[in-house]
Design a protein around this motif. Structure first.
Motif, PDB file in Angstrom:
ATOM      1  N   LEU A 166       8.946 109.644  -2.258  1.00  0.00           N
ATOM      2  CA  LEU A 166       8.297 110.942  -2.148  1.00  0.00           C
ATOM      3  C   LEU A 166       6.826 110.882  -2.567  1.00  0.00           C
ATOM      4  O   LEU A 166       6.045 111.772  -2.215  1.00  0.00           O
ATOM      5  CB  LEU A 166       9.043 111.964  -3.018  1.00  0.00           C
ATOM      6  CG  LEU A 166      10.428 112.381  -2.509  1.00  0.00           C
ATOM      7  CD1 LEU A 166      11.126 113.274  -3.520  1.00  0.00           C
ATOM      8  CD2 LEU A 166      10.318 113.087  -1.164  1.00  0.00           C
ATOM      9  N   ASP A 167       6.466 109.848  -3.318  1.00  0.00           N
ATOM     10  CA  ASP A 167       5.072 109.698  -3.736  1.00  0.00           C
ATOM     11  C   ASP A 167       4.202 109.083  -2.652  1.00  0.00           C
ATOM     12  O   ASP A 167       2.964 109.094  -2.761  1.00  0.00           O
ATOM     13  CB  ASP A 167       5.002 108.836  -5.007  1.00  0.00           C
ATOM     14  CG  ASP A 167       5.604 107.451  -4.800  1.00  0.00           C
ATOM     15  OD1 ASP A 167       6.533 107.337  -3.970  1.00  0.00           O
ATOM     16  OD2 ASP A 167       5.156 106.501  -5.458  1.00  0.00           O
ATOM     17  N   ARG A 168       4.810 108.577  -1.583  1.00  0.00           N
ATOM     18  CA  ARG A 168       4.053 107.900  -0.543  1.00  0.00           C
ATOM     19  C   ARG A 168       4.202 108.549   0.830  1.00  0.00           C
ATOM     20  O   ARG A 168       3.309 108.470   1.662  1.00  0.00           O
ATOM     21  CB  ARG A 168       4.480 106.424  -0.442  1.00  0.00           C
ATOM     22  CG  ARG A 168       4.218 105.641  -1.737  1.00  0.00           C
ATOM     23  CD  ARG A 168       4.441 104.158  -1.524  1.00  0.00           C
ATOM     24  NE  ARG A 168       3.664 103.702  -0.376  1.00  0.00           N
ATOM     25  CZ  ARG A 168       4.080 102.769   0.469  1.00  0.00           C
ATOM     26  NH1 ARG A 168       5.266 102.213   0.292  1.00  0.00           N
ATOM     27  NH2 ARG A 168       3.327 102.403   1.475  1.00  0.00           N
ATOM     28  N   SER A 313      -0.905  97.928   9.982  1.00  0.00           N
ATOM     29  CA  SER A 313      -0.589  98.303   8.610  1.00  0.00           C
ATOM     30  C   SER A 313      -1.225  99.629   8.201  1.00  0.00           C
ATOM     31  O   SER A 313      -0.703 100.331   7.339  1.00  0.00           O
ATOM     32  CB  SER A 313      -1.044  97.203   7.644  1.00  0.00           C
ATOM     33  OG  SER A 313      -2.443  97.007   7.740  1.00  0.00           O
ATOM     34  N   ASN A 314      -2.356  99.998   8.825  1.00  0.00           N
ATOM     35  CA  ASN A 314      -3.018 101.246   8.448  1.00  0.00           C
ATOM     36  C   ASN A 314      -2.771 102.374   9.443  1.00  0.00           C
ATOM     37  O   ASN A 314      -3.461 103.394   9.422  1.00  0.00           O
ATOM     38  CB  ASN A 314      -4.523 101.025   8.265  1.00  0.00           C
ATOM     39  CG  ASN A 314      -5.132 100.196   9.389  1.00  0.00           C
ATOM     40  OD1 ASN A 314      -4.492  99.993  10.419  1.00  0.00           O
ATOM     41  ND2 ASN A 314      -6.348  99.719   9.194  1.00  0.00           N
ATOM     42  N   PRO A 380       3.145 106.494   6.170  1.00  0.00           N
ATOM     43  CA  PRO A 380       2.272 105.319   6.300  1.00  0.00           C
ATOM     44  C   PRO A 380       3.064 104.129   6.823  1.00  0.00           C
ATOM     45  O   PRO A 380       4.255 103.989   6.546  1.00  0.00           O
ATOM     46  CB  PRO A 380       1.794 105.077   4.867  1.00  0.00           C
ATOM     47  CG  PRO A 380       2.875 105.637   4.008  1.00  0.00           C
ATOM     48  CD  PRO A 380       3.453 106.806   4.759  1.00  0.00           C
ATOM     49  N   CYS A 381       2.424 103.262   7.582  1.00  0.00           N
ATOM     50  CA  CYS A 381       3.116 102.113   8.182  1.00  0.00           C
ATOM     51  C   CYS A 381       2.971 100.843   7.361  1.00  0.00           C
ATOM     52  O   CYS A 381       3.371  99.765   7.811  1.00  0.00           O
ATOM     53  CB  CYS A 381       2.605 101.865   9.604  1.00  0.00           C
ATOM     54  SG  CYS A 381       3.067 103.162  10.771  1.00  0.00           S
ATOM     55  N   HIS A 382       2.421 100.935   6.161  1.00  0.00           N
ATOM     56  CA  HIS A 382       2.255  99.746   5.342  1.00  0.00           C
ATOM     57  C   HIS A 382       3.000  99.920   4.019  1.00  0.00           C
ATOM     58  O   HIS A 382       3.330 101.029   3.615  1.00  0.00           O
ATOM     59  CB  HIS A 382       0.769  99.491   5.051  1.00  0.00           C
ATOM     60  CG  HIS A 382       0.160 100.544   4.168  1.00  0.00           C
ATOM     61  ND1 HIS A 382      -0.286 101.748   4.675  1.00  0.00           N
ATOM     62  CD2 HIS A 382      -0.055 100.586   2.827  1.00  0.00           C
ATOM     63  CE1 HIS A 382      -0.766 102.484   3.693  1.00  0.00           C
ATOM     64  NE2 HIS A 382      -0.628 101.811   2.550  1.00  0.00           N
ATOM     65  N   GLY A 383       3.230  98.795   3.377  1.00  0.00           N
ATOM     66  CA  GLY A 383       3.810  98.834   2.032  1.00  0.00           C
ATOM     67  C   GLY A 383       5.317  98.893   1.988  1.00  0.00           C
ATOM     68  O   GLY A 383       5.904  99.106   0.925  1.00  0.00           O
ATOM     69  N   TRP A 384       5.971  98.694   3.132  1.00  0.00           N
ATOM     70  CA  TRP A 384       7.436  98.750   3.140  1.00  0.00           C
ATOM     71  C   TRP A 384       8.046  97.357   3.197  1.00  0.00           C
ATOM     72  O   TRP A 384       9.245  97.220   3.440  1.00  0.00           O
ATOM     73  CB  TRP A 384       7.928  99.565   4.348  1.00  0.00           C
ATOM     74  CG  TRP A 384       7.292 100.911   4.452  1.00  0.00           C
ATOM     75  CD1 TRP A 384       6.493 101.365   5.441  1.00  0.00           C
ATOM     76  CD2 TRP A 384       7.391 101.993   3.520  1.00  0.00           C
ATOM     77  NE1 TRP A 384       6.085 102.642   5.201  1.00  0.00           N
ATOM     78  CE2 TRP A 384       6.630 103.066   4.015  1.00  0.00           C
ATOM     79  CE3 TRP A 384       8.059 102.157   2.300  1.00  0.00           C
ATOM     80  CZ2 TRP A 384       6.495 104.275   3.355  1.00  0.00           C
ATOM     81  CZ3 TRP A 384       7.926 103.371   1.632  1.00  0.00           C
ATOM     82  CH2 TRP A 384       7.159 104.411   2.153  1.00  0.00           C
ATOM     83  N   GLU A 385       7.233  96.332   2.977  1.00  0.00           N
ATOM     84  CA  GLU A 385       7.759  94.970   3.105  1.00  0.00           C
ATOM     85  C   GLU A 385       8.922  94.756   2.140  1.00  0.00           C
ATOM     86  O   GLU A 385      10.020  94.416   2.545  1.00  0.00           O
ATOM     87  CB  GLU A 385       6.667  93.935   2.823  1.00  0.00           C
ATOM     88  CG  GLU A 385       5.560  93.913   3.852  1.00  0.00           C
ATOM     89  CD  GLU A 385       4.491  94.961   3.577  1.00  0.00           C
ATOM     90  OE1 GLU A 385       4.665  95.770   2.631  1.00  0.00           O
ATOM     91  OE2 GLU A 385       3.483  94.987   4.303  1.00  0.00           O
ATOM     92  N   GLN A 386       8.654  94.901   0.848  1.00  0.00           N
ATOM     93  CA  GLN A 386       9.677  94.786  -0.187  1.00  0.00           C
ATOM     94  C   GLN A 386      10.711  93.716   0.145  1.00  0.00           C
ATOM     95  O   GLN A 386      11.919  93.943   0.143  1.00  0.00           O
ATOM     96  CB  GLN A 386      10.394  96.126  -0.403  1.00  0.00           C
ATOM     97  CG  GLN A 386       9.459  97.194  -0.925  1.00  0.00           C
ATOM     98  CD  GLN A 386      10.179  98.430  -1.330  1.00  0.00           C
ATOM     99  OE1 GLN A 386      11.401  98.448  -1.476  1.00  0.00           O
ATOM    100  NE2 GLN A 386       9.445  99.497  -1.529  1.00  0.00           N
TER     101      GLN A 386
END
Length: 577
Positions: A166-168, A313-314, A380-386
């Motif tokens: 929820l923060d992203r 990614s952006n 956003p389309c970035h930061g979900w790699e995990q």
């Protein structure tokens, strides 16, 4: 002015008449009925007394100095639009026009002089009975409103409080009634993808939200177990078809963002266009609905499939409900697509797409009452790699147990599944295998790694062994989207082939060992050729977008072997408690 104070709990009446004699007569009659009484001698004084004391009953003469009874009644009624303080006109004017004017001024009744005390008292009892009933209904409505607010808080807690990131992920909604017919859901897949759903049930209010909780539970549970997005949508459709009345359905847009594949998978069933914006805030894709709303038919349409788009990614994916586009101003003009796209671009530049869009809609509507629920989700389309990490605790398994990792022994249990022909296109065995594991061994964080290993090895066998897809298709900006389209086409025409999956569980004193074996009868996977190809690309200073799954499995597993010419792979996964 006089007031009775003997019984402070008695109802309060206000008598307004320019005749002192009439005020005295009406006051005495009301006191006999148990009222406390205030009196005033003109309309303006009557309005002032009403504001100060808020009486339970008003008796009003018509012809008075300073302000007549009609004007005083209008002002009093404007001061209490949500309450029923009965107002009765007392007059000597016996005409149809006087009756009409009294009602139009806000009067609840008219009593024409002369009248007997008995008639007056009967009129007062009659009008007060109506007032009492109104008060009872009002109290009941307030209780229902409180119950509804509590139910809405509970539903919001069940549905929205459990959303992921929820923060992203920017989520904003504005309900047209206490209960919103829109639903916004986010959940993390075991492999690191993020699933997002925006749903818009028919209408708004409590009736339109009855399917929200079962839809949310199905979405979250199936996402957590690793089902594909299309499988989740199919189950939601069946569930809504069985649950909802025939006149209720749900327009849905589901999106799965894969940072690993640099792709967005989209299924739009009845909602407005979904948008993909690039890093400059320009519209990269507009994804129109290609399916009827969910819950209308027992099964999805035969041609139903996900739409796949390559994303950077952006990039950002934006979902909206039709309440935004169909919001109206006082001139009846709709907000529309053009205004939304402009506001979304402004929001992109300011880093707040939901806020800018909703501010623009509010400004456009100019305070006109909202007709439908408004919802927007900004992803956003970035930061979900995990990407799953190796189990560091597994590295600390006691030295005395190390020989057990490689010792041939009977497993505590085994699970096996063999799929052939069209079943390979219809059945996803990974959630089935994970369900079996968790049913026997319980839940645990280490099963996320197990899911990644099993998924990569099975997909590798299906895509490259059975479907004979070339990984080089992925080595371009739009490669994953094209790869997915070719894959779907070959799956639909698949009539032969075999994949055998086997799991063997070996307990260790401080953890466990799982041996995963997957065999296929396809062309086989040439691991040596794969790494040779990768080396050539690296020497040519080219980026290889495919093959990261194999690296991940190598990283997570204690041992990984390709056997029988690449038709069989065996992985050993070890974890610590």
């Amino acid at each position: 002015m006089n007031a009775m104070v003997e019984n402070p709990d008695a109802k309060l009446a206000l008598v307004v008449d320019d005749s002192e004699m009439q005020c005295m007569i009406l006051k005495n009659l009301l006191m006999e009925e148990g009222y406390r009484v205030l009196t005033g001698n003109d309309g303006a004084r009557g309005v002032a007394l009403y504001i100060e004391h808020l009486p339970d009953l008003v008796l009003m003469d018509i012809n008075m100095p300073v302000m007549d009874g009609y004007e005083a009644a209008k002002r009093i009624k404007s001061l209490s639009p949500n309450s029923l303080a009965p107002l009765i006109f007392i007059t000597s004017m016996d005409s149809d026009q006087a009756f009409v004017d009294s009602i139009e001024a806000g009067g609840d009744g008219i009593l024409t002089r002369p009248f007997s005390p008995e008639v007056f008292k009967a009129k007062i009892k009659s009008i007060q009975r109506i007032s009492n009933l109104y008060s009872q209904v009002k109290n009941l409505q307030q209780e229902q409103q409180q119950d509804a607010e509590l139910a809405e808080q509970i539903m919001s807690g069940v549905i929205e409080a459990r959303n992921f990131a929820l923060d992203r992920i920017g989520i904003i909604k504005q309900a047209a009634a206490l209960f919103s017919g829109d639903i916004q859901l986010t959940a993390l897949c075991p492999g690191g993808n993020v699933n997002v759903l925006l749903g818009d049930f028919t209408g708004h209010g409590l009736r339109s939200s009855i399917g929200a909780i079962p839809l949310a539970e199905t979405f979250r549970v199936m996402t957590k177990k690793g089902f594909s997005l299309l499988e989740i949508i199919e189950q939601i459709n069946r569930q809504l078809y069985e649950l909802l009345p025939v006149d209720l359905f749900c327009c849905v847009c589901c999106v799965s963002i894969s940072s690993h594949e640099r792709s967005a998978y989209v299924f739009n069933a009845g909602l407005p266009d979904t948008y993909i914006f690039n890093h400059e805030g320009k519209i990269k894709h507009k994804i129109t609905s290609n399916h009827i709303p969910l819950g209308v038919m027992p099964n999805l349409l035969p041609q139903a499939q996900l739409q796949v788009f390559s994303v950077a990614s952006n990039d950002r994916v934006v979902l909206i409900s039709d309440g935004i586009l169909e919001a109206r101003n006082h001139q009846g003009e709709m907000y529309g697509t053009r205004r939304f796209e402009f506001a979304a671009k402004q929001g992109f530049y300011h880093g707040d797409i939901p806020g800018k869009v909703f501010d623009a809609v509010d400004e456009f509507c100019q305070g006109r009452p909202q007709e439908d629920d408004l919802s927007l989700i900004d992803i956003p389309c970035h930061g979900w790699e995990q990407a799953p990490a190796p189990d560091e605790a597994a590295q600390s398994i006691a030295i005395s147990e190390m020989h057990d990792l490689y010792l041939e022994s009977e497993p505590s249990w085994k699970w096996q599944l063999k799929l052939t022909g069209q079943r390979l296109a219809l059945v996803n065995p990974v959630p089935m295998a994970m369900g079996q594991i968790q049913e026997i061994e319980g839940n645990g964080e280490h099963w996320n790694n197990m899911y990644s290993i099993l998924t990569e090895l099975y997909v590798n066998a299906l895509d490259h062994g059975i479907l004979r897809l070339n990984s080089d298709l992925k080595n371009s900006a739009a490669g994953f989207a094209h790869y997915f389209m070719v894959r779907e086409s070959r799956l639909k025409n698949l009539s032969s082939g075999m994949i055998d999956i086997s799991l063997s569980y070996h307990p260790l004193q401080s953890g466990g060992k799982m041996i995963i074996t997957i065999a296929d009868d396809g062309a086989g996977f040439d691991l040596a050729a794969f790494y040779e190809h990768r080396l050539k690309l690296k020497q040519a200073d080219k980026v290889m977008l495919c093959g990261r799954g194999i690296d991940l499995v190598h990283q997570l597993c204690e041992k990984l072997e390709y056997l029988d010419g690449g038709n069989k792979v065996q992985a050993t996964y070890v974890w610590a408690k």
